[in-house]
Structure formats: structure tokens, C-alpha cells
Design a protein around this motif. Sequence first.
Motif, PDB file in Angstrom:
ATOM      1  N   TYR A  99     -90.309 -74.526  -4.211  1.00  0.00           N
ATOM      2  CA  TYR A  99     -90.322 -73.516  -3.155  1.00  0.00           C
ATOM      3  C   TYR A  99     -90.312 -72.140  -3.809  1.00  0.00           C
ATOM      4  O   TYR A  99     -89.940 -71.984  -4.981  1.00  0.00           O
ATOM      5  CB  TYR A  99     -89.144 -73.673  -2.188  1.00  0.00           C
ATOM      6  N   ASP A 100     -90.734 -71.152  -3.037  1.00  0.00           N
ATOM      7  CA  ASP A 100     -90.750 -69.792  -3.559  1.00  0.00           C
ATOM      8  C   ASP A 100     -89.331 -69.225  -3.565  1.00  0.00           C
ATOM      9  O   ASP A 100     -88.543 -69.511  -2.657  1.00  0.00           O
ATOM     10  CB  ASP A 100     -91.644 -68.898  -2.695  1.00  0.00           C
ATOM     11  N   PRO A 101     -88.977 -68.430  -4.571  1.00  0.00           N
ATOM     12  CA  PRO A 101     -87.649 -67.801  -4.588  1.00  0.00           C
ATOM     13  C   PRO A 101     -87.422 -66.987  -3.313  1.00  0.00           C
ATOM     14  O   PRO A 101     -88.344 -66.355  -2.790  1.00  0.00           O
ATOM     15  CB  PRO A 101     -87.695 -66.901  -5.833  1.00  0.00           C
ATOM     16  N   LEU A 102     -86.212 -67.040  -2.791  1.00  0.00           N
ATOM     17  CA  LEU A 102     -85.877 -66.322  -1.566  1.00  0.00           C
ATOM     18  C   LEU A 102     -85.442 -64.905  -1.919  1.00  0.00           C
ATOM     19  O   LEU A 102     -84.416 -64.703  -2.583  1.00  0.00           O
ATOM     20  CB  LEU A 102     -84.765 -67.052  -0.812  1.00  0.00           C
ATOM     21  N   ARG A 103     -86.215 -63.940  -1.462  1.00  0.00           N
ATOM     22  CA  ARG A 103     -85.894 -62.554  -1.751  1.00  0.00           C
ATOM     23  C   ARG A 103     -84.606 -62.150  -1.039  1.00  0.00           C
ATOM     24  O   ARG A 103     -84.379 -62.479   0.116  1.00  0.00           O
ATOM     25  CB  ARG A 103     -87.033 -61.639  -1.309  1.00  0.00           C
ATOM     26  N   GLY A 104     -83.742 -61.451  -1.740  1.00  0.00           N
ATOM     27  CA  GLY A 104     -82.514 -60.959  -1.131  1.00  0.00           C
ATOM     28  C   GLY A 104     -81.454 -62.010  -0.910  1.00  0.00           C
ATOM     29  O   GLY A 104     -80.555 -61.812  -0.078  1.00  0.00           O
ATOM     30  N   VAL A 105     -81.516 -63.145  -1.632  1.00  0.00           N
ATOM     31  CA  VAL A 105     -80.530 -64.200  -1.400  1.00  0.00           C
ATOM     32  C   VAL A 105     -79.121 -63.711  -1.709  1.00  0.00           C
ATOM     33  O   VAL A 105     -78.152 -64.092  -1.033  1.00  0.00           O
ATOM     34  CB  VAL A 105     -80.884 -65.457  -2.229  1.00  0.00           C
ATOM     35  N   ASP A 106     -78.961 -62.833  -2.725  1.00  0.00           N
ATOM     36  CA  ASP A 106     -77.642 -62.283  -3.041  1.00  0.00           C
ATOM     37  C   ASP A 106     -77.091 -61.485  -1.857  1.00  0.00           C
ATOM     38  O   ASP A 106     -75.902 -61.579  -1.524  1.00  0.00           O
ATOM     39  CB  ASP A 106     -77.715 -61.387  -4.274  1.00  0.00           C
ATOM     40  N   LEU A 107     -77.970 -60.727  -1.217  1.00  0.00           N
ATOM     41  CA  LEU A 107     -77.559 -59.919  -0.065  1.00  0.00           C
ATOM     42  C   LEU A 107     -77.183 -60.793   1.117  1.00  0.00           C
ATOM     43  O   LEU A 107     -76.209 -60.513   1.835  1.00  0.00           O
ATOM     44  CB  LEU A 107     -78.684 -58.954   0.310  1.00  0.00           C
ATOM     45  N   TRP A 108     -77.945 -61.876   1.331  1.00  0.00           N
ATOM     46  CA  TRP A 108     -77.619 -62.803   2.418  1.00  0.00           C
ATOM     47  C   TRP A 108     -76.217 -63.375   2.234  1.00  0.00           C
ATOM     48  O   TRP A 108     -75.446 -63.490   3.188  1.00  0.00           O
ATOM     49  CB  TRP A 108     -78.643 -63.935   2.462  1.00  0.00           C
ATOM     50  N   LEU A 109     -75.881 -63.738   1.014  1.00  0.00           N
ATOM     51  CA  LEU A 109     -74.583 -64.357   0.759  1.00  0.00           C
ATOM     52  C   LEU A 109     -73.423 -63.388   0.963  1.00  0.00           C
ATOM     53  O   LEU A 109     -72.275 -63.815   1.147  1.00  0.00           O
ATOM     54  CB  LEU A 109     -74.542 -64.909  -0.668  1.00  0.00           C
ATOM     55  N   GLU A 110     -73.696 -62.089   0.956  1.00  0.00           N
ATOM     56  CA  GLU A 110     -72.652 -61.096   1.164  1.00  0.00           C
ATOM     57  C   GLU A 110     -72.383 -60.825   2.643  1.00  0.00           C
ATOM     58  O   GLU A 110     -71.398 -60.175   2.981  1.00  0.00           O
ATOM     59  CB  GLU A 110     -73.041 -59.777   0.482  1.00  0.00           C
ATOM     60  N   GLN A 111     -73.242 -61.352   3.526  1.00  0.00           N
ATOM     61  CA  GLN A 111     -73.126 -61.045   4.946  1.00  0.00           C
ATOM     62  C   GLN A 111     -72.027 -61.873   5.616  1.00  0.00           C
ATOM     63  O   GLN A 111     -71.711 -62.987   5.182  1.00  0.00           O
ATOM     64  CB  GLN A 111     -74.460 -61.296   5.657  1.00  0.00           C
ATOM     65  N   PRO A 112     -71.429 -61.346   6.706  1.00  0.00           N
ATOM     66  CA  PRO A 112     -70.419 -62.104   7.450  1.00  0.00           C
ATOM     67  C   PRO A 112     -71.036 -63.293   8.183  1.00  0.00           C
ATOM     68  O   PRO A 112     -72.259 -63.355   8.387  1.00  0.00           O
ATOM     69  CB  PRO A 112     -69.853 -61.072   8.432  1.00  0.00           C
ATOM     70  N   ASP A 113     -70.183 -64.222   8.575  1.00  0.00           N
ATOM     71  CA  ASP A 113     -70.654 -65.450   9.210  1.00  0.00           C
ATOM     72  C   ASP A 113     -71.483 -65.173  10.455  1.00  0.00           C
ATOM     73  O   ASP A 113     -72.524 -65.812  10.682  1.00  0.00           O
ATOM     74  CB  ASP A 113     -69.461 -66.343   9.589  1.00  0.00           C
ATOM     75  N   ASP A 114     -71.047 -64.236  11.274  1.00  0.00           N
ATOM     76  CA  ASP A 114     -71.755 -63.969  12.525  1.00  0.00           C
ATOM     77  C   ASP A 114     -73.168 -63.452  12.262  1.00  0.00           C
ATOM     78  O   ASP A 114     -74.107 -63.775  13.002  1.00  0.00           O
ATOM     79  CB  ASP A 114     -70.976 -62.956  13.369  1.00  0.00           C
ATOM     80  N   PHE A 115     -73.337 -62.657  11.226  1.00  0.00           N
ATOM     81  CA  PHE A 115     -74.663 -62.136  10.888  1.00  0.00           C
ATOM     82  C   PHE A 115     -75.587 -63.285  10.488  1.00  0.00           C
ATOM     83  O   PHE A 115     -76.749 -63.344  10.927  1.00  0.00           O
ATOM     84  CB  PHE A 115     -74.546 -61.133   9.743  1.00  0.00           C
TER      85      PHE A 115
END
Length: 210
Positions: free
Chosen positions: A134-150
Motif C-alpha cells: 500500500y502507499d504510505p499514508l501522508r500525515g500518519v504522525d499527525l493523525w496519531l496525535e489527534q483526540p479520539d473524537d476527531f
Amino acid sequence: MNMVTRVQELAMGYPSGRLELHLIGGFSDPHNYSEELFYNLLHAFHKQPVEIDLILACVGELNTTVRSGIHWPILYGVGINVKTGEIFPATFPDKGPEQSLRAARHLTGGQQVNIILDVYDCNLGLLRIGPFNYDPLRGVDLWLEQPDDFILQHLSTSPEVEPPHFVMQVRATLKYIQDHPFPAVTVFRDNRPHYFRRDEHTGMWTPFRY
């Protein structure tokens, strides 16, 4: 929302035998994702070179209830007694082997993600995963920093009715993608599938060399 498909062979001589198809799952979600999925599944089965009889279709409005103005699925999952044919509501704490790897394929829009995958060989009793990339997911580090509701609101097709474990599973998948941006290199090093067989005594899936 996922749909559970069951295809049962009733006659000898596959692929010329008669097959029965049961479709259970999907509901009247606000974006009609389940309706599109239902039509895609029917189209895929219609193209098969064998005769398939649709016996049961508990989908859409038939699998929808309304609570406080919100559409909810009646069934999230079903179990099947293979000896009697009985179908009953069920939940599955065990999601099978390498769940994060399997989910990463879909979350990233991996290759051939929209095809129907045949992952279990009932004759050999083996579950097969991959190989795929699969292609690398851009911004995966940023996604992991987001709160559960986001994460719930932006990575679910029906955030109002997701089960409690949804966000936890998504986080595990995002972490897997972060650790393995190129699974063809780090996961499927020899370009061979990962095989698993269910242990008859423990019921657990164990790696199998095939």
C-alpha cells in the motif's frame, strides 16, 4: 458498515453446482454507503460463471432501526451454525490474525482494495493474508496525535453508531502503517503470503508454513 456474506455450496461438482447466497449487514446510513456496497456485491456475484441463488438479504431498511432520530444497524454481526443453517446475532472479540495489517490495506486504499477477497481455503483449513503493498499514508504522525473524537468523526463512515472499540482499532492500524509504510519490504520480505491455521484445542489462529 460491513456486510457479512455467506455462500453455501449445495450440489457436487463445483463450479457447476448450485450455490446459495446470504447477505446480512449494512443499514440505511446517511451517505448511502451501504446501498452502494450492496449493489457492488450483487454485481460481483452476478458476474460469476456459476449459478448463485440469493436466499436472504437482510440489508438496508431491513437492518435499520431509529433511535432519537439516528439510524442504527440492528445487526452488527451474525454467527452461523453450519450443521443446522441457523443464523443468529453474534459479536466477535477475536478479529482474526494480523488485524492491523489487514485494516491498513483498506485504510490506505491499497491495491485492489475494492475487490472481493477470498482469504480462507476451507479444504486446507488455511487463512491467507497477502502479499500486498500500500502507499504510505501522508500525515500518519499527525493523525496519531489527534483526540479520539476527531478520529471517530473523520475516519468513520457512520461515526454516530460505531462500536466502542472502533477508535482503538483505528489507532492500532495507524501505528502499524507508521511502523510499516512499505509492507512489501518489511512485512512480506520473501513475497510470500502469511498463512494461519486455527488450533483445534485453543481456537487460536497460529502461523502455518505452507
